[in-house]
Design a protein around this motif. Sequence first.
Motif, short mmCIF file in Angstrom:
data_model
loop_
_atom_site.label_atom_id
_atom_site.label_comp_id
_atom_site.label_asym_id
_atom_site.label_seq_id
_atom_site.Cartn_x
_atom_site.Cartn_y
_atom_site.Cartn_z
N GLN A 63 0.84 -1.20 0.00
CA GLN A 63 0.00 0.00 0.00
C GLN A 63 0.88 1.25 0.00
OE1 GLN A 63 -3.91 -0.44 2.17
NE2 GLN A 63 -2.73 -1.95 3.32
N ASN A 394 -8.27 2.54 7.01
CA ASN A 394 -8.79 1.91 5.79
C ASN A 394 -9.77 2.78 5.03
OD1 ASN A 394 -7.39 -0.59 6.03
ND2 ASN A 394 -8.84 -1.25 7.62
N ASN A 410 -14.19 2.10 1.86
CA ASN A 410 -13.43 1.32 2.82
C ASN A 410 -12.50 0.41 2.02
OD1 ASN A 410 -12.55 -0.78 4.59
ND2 ASN A 410 -14.19 -0.23 6.01
N ALA A 412 -10.22 -1.67 2.85
CA ALA A 412 -10.02 -3.04 3.33
C ALA A 412 -11.06 -3.98 2.72
CB ALA A 412 -10.08 -3.09 4.84
#
Length: 473
Positions: A63, A394, A410, A412
């Motif tokens: 990320q 997230n 979101n 995640a």
Amino acid sequence: MKRRTFLAAATAGLLPAAAKPSPNIVLILADDLGWSDIGCYGNRDIATPNLDRLAAQGARFTQAYAACPVCSPTRGSIMTGRYPVRTGVTDWIPGRQSDPKGPIVTPHTADQLKLEDRTIAECLKPAGYRNASVGKWHLGGDGFLPTDQGFDLNIGGNHRGSPPPSGKLGSSYFGPFDLPNLKAGPGEFITEKLSEAASSFIAQNRANPYFLYLAHYTVHIPLQAHQEDIARHRARANGRYNPIYAAMRESMDQSVGRVMEAVEKSGAADNTLLMFFSDNGGLRYEGKSPSAVTDNAPLRAGKGHLYEGGIREPLIVRYPGVAKPGTVIDAPVCSVDFLPTFAEMAGQQPGDVDGVSLLPLLRGGRLKPRPLFWHYPHYSNQGGAPGSAIREGNWKLIEFHADSRRELFNLADDPGEHRNLIRRQPKIAGQLYAKLDAWRKASGAIMPTRNPNADPAWPGFQLTGEEKPTPPE
């Protein structure tokens, strides 16, 4: 000291250890390479054995973000450790103008990185580093070149963002061309010429610490590669991928392998950090072209967009004795973090920066939680709309400037950014927007202004890559 006394002291560990030389730093920057364009990030269409080996020998970040979805601003953020809003370079240089009939008037980007902005090279020079910029610069022309910004050597860097003109042709990866300290004859390939120059610099600087910034033009358009490599991919692509783009990615991987070999031959591999990154997401569509260049799936969109496909990048770091081989790091990090990392390695103060050192992560630790920010108040050549964004934890919020639309994701649960939760999570959206707005004001971000001559029927630029708004759930 008598021999008997010396041996006794040595046995007891009382003698001072020889000072370890300052670590060498090699940063290889790809141009327009997507997050999923290489093997160790899930690509199965082409082989990238050198990048995969680099990841196996070090740490792979899942990320990692560019500070902007286009090139010049991210390059400025790398050089200074500051977000583009603070350098003034907020779009590719010289940037795209807004339409006189569009709803907003976008600001103009700075045409160069300011000389008063402290670069990585200027940060490392007091520690005895020799600094070389090899390849694409695109942060200003005469008076603002790498050698004006702390580098001892500039090979191939100028004001241009694309490969140089070749003879009477337009931008081309093949010679003849004449760049600063880099000439090529007919048919010579610029990716290979830059790799050769970088390897030569490494071999010539064994006696001193160095910072090598190898900034490739590849895989930026025009799509060009050796014909035999293109033909090999055409024979097996079957429409799954672009064979020219695949050949360009292979040439990038081969360059990484050549630099790795040069570092190993120098005898200093154990004291050299080697980092690989890309300046923005992979290019989906350029202008009105109907042909896709790459696919950043599972991420959304690509270069020029504030969606994940435009800003999430491959980041690989090999640092023997610090980063454990095969490490995978999921913490969100950004290109503004590179200068603080290199400064800590060299025992220097980073100065007034927005980033933080990544050494704690490389050592197996953590960073303090923090938000990451983006401000891109421009229309991109790839169909991206002016906007700002924030990621915290997230959660990611994007505000689009033309219509004040906001989208909340979101990451995640939804890394592809398909579910706009702006209505379901108004409290989180409000908190994120307050932080984003406060950051913009504190950073002096220049916002677009309303166009008094706007045409309500303005159809947009009608570029192939324009994304439709994500309906709120």
